[in-house]
Write a protein that holds these residues in place. Structure first.
Motif, mmCIF file in Angstrom:
data_model
loop_
_atom_site.group_PDB
_atom_site.id
_atom_site.type_symbol
_atom_site.label_atom_id
_atom_site.label_comp_id
_atom_site.label_asym_id
_atom_site.label_seq_id
_atom_site.Cartn_x
_atom_site.Cartn_y
_atom_site.Cartn_z
ATOM 1 N N MET A 1 -23.269 -80.966 -12.697
ATOM 2 C CA MET A 1 -23.873 -82.302 -12.670
ATOM 3 C C MET A 1 -24.502 -82.606 -14.026
ATOM 4 S SD MET A 1 -26.789 -83.845 -10.111
ATOM 5 C CE MET A 1 -28.042 -82.681 -10.673
ATOM 6 N N HIS A 2 -24.129 -83.743 -14.614
ATOM 7 C CA HIS A 2 -24.672 -84.126 -15.911
ATOM 8 C C HIS A 2 -26.142 -84.525 -15.783
ATOM 9 C CE1 HIS A 2 -20.755 -84.013 -17.723
ATOM 10 N NE2 HIS A 2 -20.281 -84.942 -16.919
ATOM 11 N N LEU A 3 -26.944 -84.110 -16.775
ATOM 12 C CA LEU A 3 -28.291 -84.649 -16.891
ATOM 13 C C LEU A 3 -28.183 -86.016 -17.545
ATOM 14 C CD1 LEU A 3 -31.385 -84.407 -16.756
ATOM 15 C CD2 LEU A 3 -31.302 -83.385 -19.042
ATOM 16 N N LEU A 4 -28.858 -86.996 -16.962
ATOM 17 C CA LEU A 4 -28.839 -88.354 -17.473
ATOM 18 C C LEU A 4 -30.175 -88.697 -18.098
ATOM 19 C CD1 LEU A 4 -27.211 -90.218 -14.430
ATOM 20 C CD2 LEU A 4 -26.059 -89.244 -16.411
ATOM 21 N N GLY A 84 -30.452 -85.751 -22.170
ATOM 22 C CA GLY A 84 -29.296 -85.836 -21.290
ATOM 23 C C GLY A 84 -27.969 -85.821 -22.020
ATOM 24 N N GLU A 85 -26.942 -85.372 -21.310
ATOM 25 C CA GLU A 85 -25.580 -85.446 -21.837
ATOM 26 C C GLU A 85 -25.072 -86.886 -21.821
ATOM 27 O OE1 GLU A 85 -22.997 -82.368 -19.952
ATOM 28 O OE2 GLU A 85 -24.877 -81.863 -18.941
ATOM 29 N N MET A 157 -25.757 -100.423 -20.584
ATOM 30 C CA MET A 157 -24.662 -99.674 -21.190
ATOM 31 C C MET A 157 -25.068 -98.209 -21.323
ATOM 32 S SD MET A 157 -24.762 -100.941 -25.149
ATOM 33 C CE MET A 157 -26.157 -100.574 -26.208
ATOM 34 N N ALA A 158 -24.068 -97.338 -21.354
ATOM 35 C CA ALA A 158 -24.329 -95.894 -21.410
ATOM 36 C C ALA A 158 -23.231 -95.212 -22.213
ATOM 37 C CB ALA A 158 -24.393 -95.312 -19.993
ATOM 38 N N PHE A 159 -23.590 -94.070 -22.814
ATOM 39 C CA PHE A 159 -22.673 -93.319 -23.668
ATOM 40 C C PHE A 159 -22.833 -91.823 -23.418
ATOM 41 C CE2 PHE A 159 -23.684 -97.224 -25.829
ATOM 42 C CZ PHE A 159 -22.536 -97.609 -26.491
ATOM 43 N N ARG A 161 -23.698 -88.549 -25.062
ATOM 44 C CA ARG A 161 -24.627 -88.411 -26.175
ATOM 45 C C ARG A 161 -23.947 -87.864 -27.431
ATOM 46 N NH1 ARG A 161 -28.436 -84.771 -28.380
ATOM 47 N NH2 ARG A 161 -30.372 -85.810 -29.011
ATOM 48 N N ALA A 162 -23.095 -86.846 -27.282
ATOM 49 C CA ALA A 162 -22.505 -86.187 -28.445
ATOM 50 C C ALA A 162 -21.690 -87.156 -29.315
ATOM 51 C CB ALA A 162 -21.670 -84.985 -28.013
ATOM 52 N N PRO A 163 -20.731 -87.897 -28.753
ATOM 53 C CA PRO A 163 -19.991 -88.837 -29.614
ATOM 54 C C PRO A 163 -20.856 -89.971 -30.142
ATOM 55 C CG PRO A 163 -19.311 -89.066 -27.321
ATOM 56 C CD PRO A 163 -20.156 -87.844 -27.394
ATOM 57 N N LEU A 164 -21.901 -90.327 -29.402
ATOM 58 C CA LEU A 164 -22.793 -91.376 -29.884
ATOM 59 C C LEU A 164 -23.534 -90.931 -31.139
ATOM 60 C CD1 LEU A 164 -23.947 -94.160 -29.521
ATOM 61 C CD2 LEU A 164 -25.532 -93.265 -27.824
ATOM 62 N N LEU A 165 -23.902 -89.674 -31.190
ATOM 63 C CA LEU A 165 -24.543 -89.139 -32.399
ATOM 64 C C LEU A 165 -23.559 -89.085 -33.562
ATOM 65 C CD1 LEU A 165 -26.784 -86.315 -30.894
ATOM 66 C CD2 LEU A 165 -27.567 -88.407 -32.018
#
Length: 307
Positions: A1-4, A84-85, A157-159, A161-165
């Motif tokens: 389960m992803h942390l949001l 969060g991821e 909107m949501a992303f 995290r890794a590609p957003l960085l």
């Protein structure tokens, strides 16, 4: 389960913020997510409102500060601090539906999606019908697709995290608190698509916008948005990799918006290009001083803890 992580940025809206924070108590998910509240250089009772809410809430809440005004800076601060991821962004006059976290998780369970958005519904029927997104049909957003302004709104909107960085977050030259008033959300979404990322618009992902604006306010807001529309387009028409696609879209958008708005957009686009020129690379660059400063601060803390 992803942390949001849900990032909520606020500035000088203490009264409205109370209602927004209360809406998070009604979310159905009890664990697996955090609320990151970014106080963006507020001069009212915002800090006290956040403290009082945190003291009476069982939510995982972290209050952070971004001392330099600007929504893009505040969102970058929230991104830098989020654990969060998946990182979602909304506004301090919006209320997520109770199933918001569950729907968000369901969207990102599909590994194909790097970003997503949903509906922004009008909370108060007496408010002007602006700053909303009511489309009821799900839509896939292919890599390299053109995203029209408003297709996904920054209020929902949501992303990942890794590609957003990797994209260096939001362009801090755009958005509320700058000369260009808006456009930081559209710019980021377009860059995500151009970077080969796939997105989804999911109508089940809902926030309710309680903006409180009248019809008179709506006209002024639309004029204000021409600044961000023009500045955002200037970035893409001055980039050799995107100019053909975006010149075409801008031409048809200007034709449909009316002569006065077209002139406004063109004027603000030229101003943005000249202000951040003289080369297309300088216009296109993505300053992220807030993210960089947060990283440097984290490194410094890590080094100090080892001394």
């Amino acid at each position: 389960m992803h942390l949001l992580s849900i990032v909520l940025c606020t500035r000088n809206r203490a009264g409205q913020l109370r209602a927004a924070l209360e809406s998070y108590r009604r979310l159905e998910a009890e664990a697996g997510w955090e609320l990151v509240v970014v106080d963006n250089a507020s001069e009212d009772a915002t800090a006290r409102v956040i403290q009082e809410f945190a003291a009476t809430s069982a939510l995982t809440l972290r209050a952070v500060s971004e001392p330099r005004p600007g929504l893009a800076r505040a969102r970058n601060r929230g991104l830098a601090e989020a654990r969060g991821e998946i990182v979602a962004f909304t506004d301090d006059d919006c209320y997520p539906d109770p199933d918001y976290v569950r729907v968000l998780r369901n969207v990102f369970e599909d590994p194909r999606y790097d970003y997503a958005g949903g509906r922004v519904m009008l909370h108060d029927a007496s408010d002007a019908r602006i700053s909303i997104q009511e489309h009821g049909t799900a839509k896939e957003i292919e890599p390299n697709a053109f995203l029209a302004s408003g297709q996904i709104l920054g209020a929902n909107m949501a992303f990942r995290r890794a590609p957003l960085l990797v994209l260096r977050g939001f362009d801090e030259r755009l958005g509320a608190g700058t000369s260009f008033h808006s456009g930081e959300d559209t710019d980021l979404l377009r860059r995500a698509a151009l970077a080969g990322m796939r997105g989804r618009f999911d109508p089940m992902l809902v926030v309710r916008h309680h903006h409180g604006r009248s019809q008179a306010d709506a006209a002024a807001l639309r004029r204000s948005h021409q600044r961000g529309l023009g500045a955002c387009m200037a970035k893409f028409v001055t980039n050799k990799h995107t100019c053909k696609q975006y010149i075409r879209h801008w031409y048809w958008a200007l034709r449909s918006t009316g002569a006065l708005n077209a002139l406004r957009q063109l004027g603000w686009g030229l101003l943005f290009a000249f202000k951040y020129g003289p080369s297309p690379q300088r216009v296109w660059r993505h300053p992220a001083a807030t993210i960089d400063a947060s990283r440097e601060s984290a490194v410094a803390k890590s080094v100090n803890s080892c001394i």
